[in-house]
Design an enzyme around this catalytic site. Structure first.
Site, PDB file in Angstrom:
ATOM      1  N   ASP A 220     134.104 -80.350 110.331  1.00 44.02           N
ATOM      2  CA  ASP A 220     133.456 -80.739 111.762  1.00 44.02           C
ATOM      3  C   ASP A 220     134.225 -81.821 112.178  1.00 44.02           C
ATOM      4  O   ASP A 220     134.840 -82.414 111.634  1.00 44.02           O
ATOM      5  CB  ASP A 220     132.054 -80.885 111.436  1.00 44.02           C
ATOM      6  CG  ASP A 220     131.398 -80.412 112.718  1.00 44.02           C
ATOM      7  OD1 ASP A 220     132.035 -80.659 113.912  1.00 44.02           O
ATOM      8  OD2 ASP A 220     130.249 -80.396 112.855  1.00 44.02           O
TER       9      ASP A 220
HETATM   10  C1  BGC Z   1     130.007 -79.507 116.568  1.00 45.31           C
HETATM   11  C2  BGC Z   1     131.017 -78.315 116.055  1.00 45.31           C
HETATM   12  C3  BGC Z   1     131.981 -78.157 117.220  1.00 45.31           C
HETATM   13  C4  BGC Z   1     133.007 -79.335 117.233  1.00 45.31           C
HETATM   14  C5  BGC Z   1     134.185 -79.155 117.976  1.00 45.31           C
HETATM   15  C6  BGC Z   1     131.209 -80.681 116.589  1.00 45.31           C
HETATM   16  O1  BGC Z   1     130.349 -81.746 117.400  1.00 45.31           O
HETATM   17  O2  BGC Z   1     129.177 -79.903 115.402  1.00 45.31           O
HETATM   18  O3  BGC Z   1     129.919 -77.344 116.033  1.00 45.31           O
HETATM   19  O4  BGC Z   1     132.622 -76.963 116.748  1.00 45.31           O
HETATM   20  O5  BGC Z   1     132.068 -80.510 117.545  1.00 45.31           O
HETATM   21  O6  BGC Z   1     133.545 -79.036 119.361  1.00 45.31           O
END
Ligand code: BGC
Length: 730
Positions: A220
């Site tokens: 993530d």
């Molecule tokens: C989120 C993810 C997301 C990523 C990119 C993170 O804050 O938890 O689900 O894909 O950001 O935007």
């Protein structure tokens, strides 16, 4: 490629792109969120949905599509999202969110499907198949046990193996085995003490060796804890890139024999495979039919709406009836949630505009009260504080119900709310967060041009205190001491009456469901539309455990199907039950012997028994290992012992430098968003409340800079200053 080149290739080039690699003939590819529509940012990048993104169809969020109980619909939506991704040169779409809904306060539940692992897994697999059918890789996230937003960067999910396997991993297992996603995203949190990015048992042992996952695991955004452990674990790609996080330390670990270069080679080969797949998919960029995608968004919103109550058949309305339309969603309907999944819609049909108010509340033949949770109540990045609607909305419902006995409440919310007012109104229609075509869908449903067919994918409690994890939820570390008794498994087994149960939802027509075992031992079901309108039934099949079973839920969903039927039409279905339908996790999947019941039906309160299945398996003694779980003891934050896993907020009371840093960061954030807005809260959580390593990765700055501040906070001023100067020079 040198060792260092390989390590660098396993980190992004910037916020959204992978690094190009001429040696391997790889261009860089673009990734974008997300689960219900494309969020491609071409200018300023962020992972909280704050900066501009290109216009894209905003489909209903997972909370709504889940209520459709229709994997085929999710497949259609996935294909459309992938078409838009291809059109914009995006090779990997960061969705679906497969996490189980453990507690309705989780701020991000609107992005997840269900409290039931089978339903969540099947729907996720549908979305993945749709996206990948168009060649674009999907990303099943956030693996695993990321069921709260509160302190998600530091939280430790403490969970026993049985609960982990039967509930939280099963959803991912189905998504991976049946959807075969090209990528999986690991979660921010720890699981039983180990960060997801470092977790070899999870990322290699279970995901790859047991489930046969062949794709790439990425972090993530800014979730990478330790790249040496990450490579060992099978965490291939650290996102976003730019900071060069732990490149030197990883290189040194290989030289010192602590890390095998082969682990890095494996990750390099997975990055290469992902890039080549994207390259091939992007060769053909057909035009996007925006009109057709908007119509699909409307269909999905109609299919996902749940008619919770329809006393006296007040709905559907008749054309030409005198209506009064009011409520906090009449002016501005909430149709999606805040955060990384936020889409810039190609257009928007507002609920208030789709319905015209022709008279006062007192005179109206029906009052449509459009209400729900305002954006500040639920969002990625933080959890909800309570389960109630805003006070003024509750008062509005109650006052309106006193003035007119024909009130229809339409709810827009990403998760359940307490509804003590439900008995005072005639009808309740739950739209979830229905996407950009929500207004048109609502008008079609209210006037009977579409027939509600959604069923709740999660239980709506009478009051928050009734939730299985109500007592233990909301702490830094998440202790899963309710075990497998999540959602309806808890309400059913403990006899706690919900407001509306899992699987509930009424229609403008009626269905009759009959089941029997056929000669092959399969469950043959006939479903008939006995009413006067076309509609869709959701046939649900549950298994009940042998009498006297200890620590097993009284029923569990094992099969389901959505069936579209004209008035008077009937259809036959066949459900094949396999060993897993009866199994529990006890160091492996085992079927305890005894007589199991099979129930089928279209509504949870009118399931009928099909018969019994005798299993002569094992005498498994099931304990309740979750009862003994305890939160880890966290040593108090102390000067001298801070690490890159400490947050500015934790260190601030002990360090002047961190106080300054805190002030600097908050001032900077206030330029971008207003305090009190979900965007501001998210930014605060992702900066001052997240570990220094995450701040470094997310900002694309060298970790050495933060190590300098850390040394100063730990009282090693000279050493810290030297690091700061060096980092500044670099
Ligand atoms: C989120 C993810 C997301 C990523 C990119 C993170 O804050 O938890 O689900 O894909 O950001 O935007």
């Amino acid at each position: 490629m040198t060792l260092e080149d390989k390590i660098r290739l396993c980190e992004g080039q910037n916020f959204w792109e992978t690094k190009p690699c001429p040696e391997l003939g790889l261009p860089s590819i673009f990734m974008s969120d997300g689960p219900h529509g494309l969020r491609k940012q071409e200018l300023s990048a962020d992972h909280l949905g704050i900066n501009e993104s290109v216009p894209a169809t905003c489909f209903p969020t997972a909370v709504t599509t889940a209520n459709s109980w229709d994997p085929a619909l999710l497949e259609e939506v996935g294909r459309a999202i992938a078409g838009e991704a291809a059109r914009h040169g995006v090779g990997v779409v960061l969705g679906p969110g497969v996490n189980l809904k453990r507690n309705p306060l989780c701020g991000r539940n609107f992005e997840y499907f269900s409290e039931d692992p089978l339903l969540a897994g099947k729907l996720a697999a549908g979305l993945i198949r749709g996206m990948q059918g168009r060649g674009i890789a999907a990303c099943a996230k956030h693996f695993a046990c990321n069921s709260q937003e509160y302190r998600r960067f530091q939280s430790d999910s403490i969970i026993d193996e049985r609960t982990l396997r039967e509930m939280y991993l099963t959803a991912f297992e189905i998504a991976v085995k049946e959807g075969k996603p090209g990528t999986v995203m690991c979660a921010y949190n720890k699981i039983n003490g180990t960060y997801a990015s470092d977790n070899r048992e999870l990322l290699t042992g279970i995901l790859r060796e047991e489930w046969g996952f062949e794709g790439l695991v990425m972090t993530d955004w800014a979730a990478m804890n330790d790249r040496v452990q990450g490579f060992k674990a099978g965490c291939d790609l650290s996102m976003p890139g730019g900071s060069g996080y732990m490149v030197e330390a990883t290189r040194d670990a290989v030289k010192a024999g602590v890390l095998d270069e082969k682990d890095i080679d494996l990750s390099v080969s997975r990055v290469a495979a992902m890039v080549k797949n994207a390259q091939a998919a992007l060769e053909n960029r057909e035009e996007v039919d925006e009109e057709a995608h908007h119509a699909l968004a409307r269909k999905a919103a109609e299919q996902g709406a749940v008619l919770l109550k329809n006393a006296g058949g007040i709905l559907p309305l008749k054309e030409g009836q005198r209506l009064a339309v009011l409520g906090n969603m009449a002016e501005e309907m909430r149709y999606q949630g805040a955060g990384s999944s936020h889409v810039n819609p190609t257009r928007l049909s507002e609920a208030g505009k789709a319905l015209s108010s022709t008279a006062s509340v007192e005179d109206a033949e029906a009052v449509i009260l459009l209400t729900g949770l305002p954006p500040a109540y639920e969002s990625e990045g933080f959890d909800r504080e309570h389960l109630r609607l805003p006070e003024e909305e509750i008062r509005l419902i109650e006052d309106t119900a006193k003035k007119n006995p024909r009130v229809i409440v339409v709810l827009f919310a990403g998760a359940p709310v307490e509804a003590p007012w439900a008995d005072q109104v005639q009808a309740v229609l739950y739209m979830g967060l229905p996407g950009q075509a929500g207004g048109e869908a609502l008008a079609n449903l209210l006037f009977g041009r579409a027939n509600p067919s959604g069923k709740l994918a999660e239980t709506w409690p009478m009051r928050y205190e009734d939730c299985p994890s109500a007592k233990q939820y909301g702490s830094l570390d998440a202790v899963y001491s309710e075990g497998v008794f999540v959602g309806y498994r808890h309400y059913d087994s403990r006899g706690v009456a919900p407001r509306w149960p899992f699987g509930h939802g009424v229609s403008y027509t009626n269905f009759e469901v009959q089941g029997a075992f056929d000669e092959k031992g399969r469950v043959a079901v006939t479903v008939r539309n006995t009413g006067e309108r076309a509609g869709a039934a959701v046939v649900q099949l549950y298994i009940t455990p042998p009498k006297g079973s200890q620590n097993r839920p009284v029923k569990e969903l094992k099969r389901f199907a959505k069936v579209f039927l004209e008035a008077g039409e009937s259809q036959n279905l066949v459900f094949q039950l396999d060993e897993r339908c009866f199994a529990v996790w006890d160091g492996g999947w085992k079927t305890p012997s005894g007589e199991y019941g099979v129930l089928v039906g279209e509504q949870p309160d009118s399931l009928s028994p099909v018969g019994a299945v005798q299993k002569t398996g094992l005498a498994v003694q099931l304990g309740a290992p979750w009862e003994a779980l305890k939160a880890p003891v966290r040593p108090e934050a102390r000067k001298g012992q801070f690490t890159m896993n400490s947050s500015v907020a934790e260190m601030m009371p002990h360090s002047l430098t961190m106080k300054f840093l805190h002030r600097g960061i908050t001032k900077m954030l206030q330029k971008g968003a207003k305090p009190g807005t979900p965007e501001y809260r998210m930014m605060i959580e992702s900066s001052v409340y997240s570990p220094l390593r995450s701040v470094a990765i997310a900002s694309g700055m060298k970790a050495a800079l933060f190590e300098g501040f850390l040394d100063i906070a730990n009282g090693k001023r000279i050493q810290g200053l030297k690091k700061l100067l060096k980092a500044r020079k670099a």
